[in-house]
Design an enzyme around this catalytic site. Structure first.
Site, PDB file in Angstrom:
ATOM      1  N   CYS A 110       0.836  -1.206   0.000  1.00  0.00           N
ATOM      2  CA  CYS A 110       0.000   0.000   0.000  1.00  0.00           C
ATOM      3  C   CYS A 110       0.870   1.256   0.000  1.00  0.00           C
ATOM      4  CB  CYS A 110      -0.986  -0.037   1.165  1.00  0.00           C
ATOM      5  SG  CYS A 110      -2.338   1.154   0.993  1.00  0.00           S
ATOM      6  N   HIS A 163      -3.929  -4.825  -0.437  1.00  0.00           N
ATOM      7  CA  HIS A 163      -3.543  -5.437   0.841  1.00  0.00           C
ATOM      8  C   HIS A 163      -3.576  -6.963   0.716  1.00  0.00           C
ATOM      9  CE1 HIS A 163      -3.216  -1.886   3.377  1.00  0.00           C
ATOM     10  NE2 HIS A 163      -4.137  -1.364   2.584  1.00  0.00           N
ATOM     11  N   GLU A 175      -2.655  -9.086   2.781  1.00  0.00           N
ATOM     12  CA  GLU A 175      -3.046  -9.679   4.070  1.00  0.00           C
ATOM     13  C   GLU A 175      -4.563  -9.639   4.267  1.00  0.00           C
ATOM     14  OE1 GLU A 175      -1.749  -6.777   3.586  1.00  0.00           O
ATOM     15  OE2 GLU A 175      -2.588  -5.280   4.957  1.00  0.00           O
TER      16      GLU A 175
END
Lengths: 266, 196
Positions: free
Chosen positions: B79, B179, B181
């Site tokens: 990001c 992202h 994750e």
């Protein structure tokens, strides 16, 4: 041309570490276990998950941290946690336990500066302002959800039990200015009716702000989701019982939406 | 050992959780010597470009990052960690980025809602490096108000009003605007590619 998809967000209402409002999944050993339900919805293709704590007690609040921690450890889609978030400390602990976003409702109305504080410290992407709306109609008329008859909508707080003088559209704009990253908009008129989302309300808010609006309250059929995206201009739709009762899977909902030309992630 | 850089902002916790879930050893690092000792470095990001560059500067972390890149140690920017690789950003006109990629990060303009929050499909230019095994059109989760321009190093892109760099890869450096994750199985696969 944009390829951003509309989000489908199941909501887990938790009390003392258990999902309440009942679920009827046959493939889960324990449908009241938030971890199992979270994993189930993740497998089904949920785009995010919202966990709302409705515990009233201090013990319940402590359990919430454990629940968030347990759910977040194996969930790799965004997780929003709300319900009774009042202080900077509440937010910090929830984010620390693994939430990606916190939803603030009553506290934001009573002390708008907490929205700015949260946004400055955690970033707007972590701050969801939850707005509970109730339509105001002329005296003598009966209240009809999802009708254009509401002249305006008022913000209600404390889980819909307390009226405020705040206009929903004005409050949503203010929340954006204060630094909210998203608006979670619940129609208290439509909530629990399963008669469809309040599209006029959702569209009115979605047009007034430049941040995403998550529509909530009233989902009963697949068609309701198509309506809230196409007519209500929602960016995301949240529902609980329609998924919990296993009548419709998220997968089948998304296939339905795709057939209606609503962009979804499948 | 994989080190996640903690400069006082960023979603260190969720990145750590995902790496641990994948079974790799991970530590959170905030001091120059910890950065220098790491076999692989993750530069997570959330927040403000200017604040991030200022924090990296004040903590003496810019040089260790540059050294790692020069030595060919694997680094993954996430990001804001991708945006920091560019020269500058409209978010903080006076601040200098790491300047490993040419160009300026810009704010979204136009009719779309800002931030760009949600799942968008990525166009994978070549399924190699961290994008190994990632099919073209895979959905990943984005959350950002500023976007990075396409460069020759761009390895995946997406469209949100304009085409923007979703991933970049050069030498031992990889970066993603989305992202991983929070991007379900696709994101975990990308992180696994970086770890292995």
């Amino acid at each position: 041309m944009t390829h951003l998809t509309k989000r489908i967000i199941p909501c887990l209402d938790c009390k003392d570490g258990r999902v309440v409002k009942g679920t009827r999944f046959v493939d889960l050993r324990d449908a009241g276990d938030p971890r199992e339900l979270a994993a189930h919805y993740n497998r089904e293709g949920a785009d995010e998950l919202v966990l709302l704590d409705i515990s009233a007690s201090r013990e319940g609040r402590a359990t919430l941290m454990e629940t968030v921690h347990a759910v977040a450890r194996t969930l790799f889609i965004p997780l929003t946690v709300g319900g009774g978030v009042r202080s900077f400390d509440d937010a910090r602990r929830l984010l620390g336990a693994g939430a990606d976003k916190v939803a603030i409702n009553t506290a934001a109305v009573e002390s708008p500066e907490v929205v700015s504080e949260f946004a400055e410290r955690f970033g707007s992407q972590a701050v969801v302002v939850a707005v509970d709306a109730r339509g105001e109609i002329a005296e003598g008329e009966s209240r009809v959800p999802d009708s254009a008859s509401a002249a305006r909508w008022r913000v209600v707080t404390y889980g819909g039990t307390r009226e405020t003088a705040l206009d929903v559209i004005e409050w949503a704009k203010r929340a954006e200015q204060l630094g909210a990253g998203e608006i979670l908009l619940t129609s208290m008129d439509a909530d629990g009716t399963r008669q469809g989302f309040d599209c006029p309300l959702t569209a009115a808010v979605a047009r007034a702000v430049h941040i995403p609006v998550i529509a909530s309250g009233g989902a009963g059929r697949l068609e309701d989701f198509a309506e809230v995206f196409l007519r209500g201009e929602a960016d995301a739709a949240l529902a609980a019982s329609i998924f919990h009762f296993g009548e419709y899977s998220i997968r089948s909902l998304k296939q339905f939406l795709r057939a209606r030309a609503v962009p979804v992630r499948i | 050992m994989i080190a996640i850089l903690d400069y006082g902002g960023g979603n260190v916790g969720s990145v750590r959780k995902a790496i641990e879930y994948l079974g790799a050893e991970v530590t959170v690092a905030s001091r120059p010597e910890e950065i220098r000792a790491a076999a692989k470095l993750i530069l997570p990001g959330q927040g403000h470009f200017g604040a991030m560059m200022k924090a990296l500067g004040e903590r003496g972390l810019v040089d260790p990052i540059r050294e790692g890149v020069a030595q060919g140690r694997p680094m993954l920017g996430i990001c804001l960690g991708l945006q920091a690789l560019y020269e500058s950003s409209e978010e903080a006109p006076g601040a200098h980025g790491l300047g490993l990629l040419e160009g300026r990060v810009r704010r979204f303009e136009g009719v779309f809602k800002v931030p760009h929050i949600g799942w968008s499909p990525i166009e994978v230019k070549e399924p190699r490096g961290i994008l190994r095994g990632i099919p073209n059109g895979s959905f990943v989760y984005f959350c950002h108000s500023y976007y990075a321009p396409l460069t020759p190093e761009t390895s995946a892109l997406t469209d949100y009003g304009q085409r923007l760099a979703a991933a970049a890869e050069f030498g031992s450096v990889a970066a993603v605007q989305f992202h991983p994750e929070k991007s379900g199985d696709t994101g975990l696969q990308i992180l696994r590619n970086f770890i292995e």
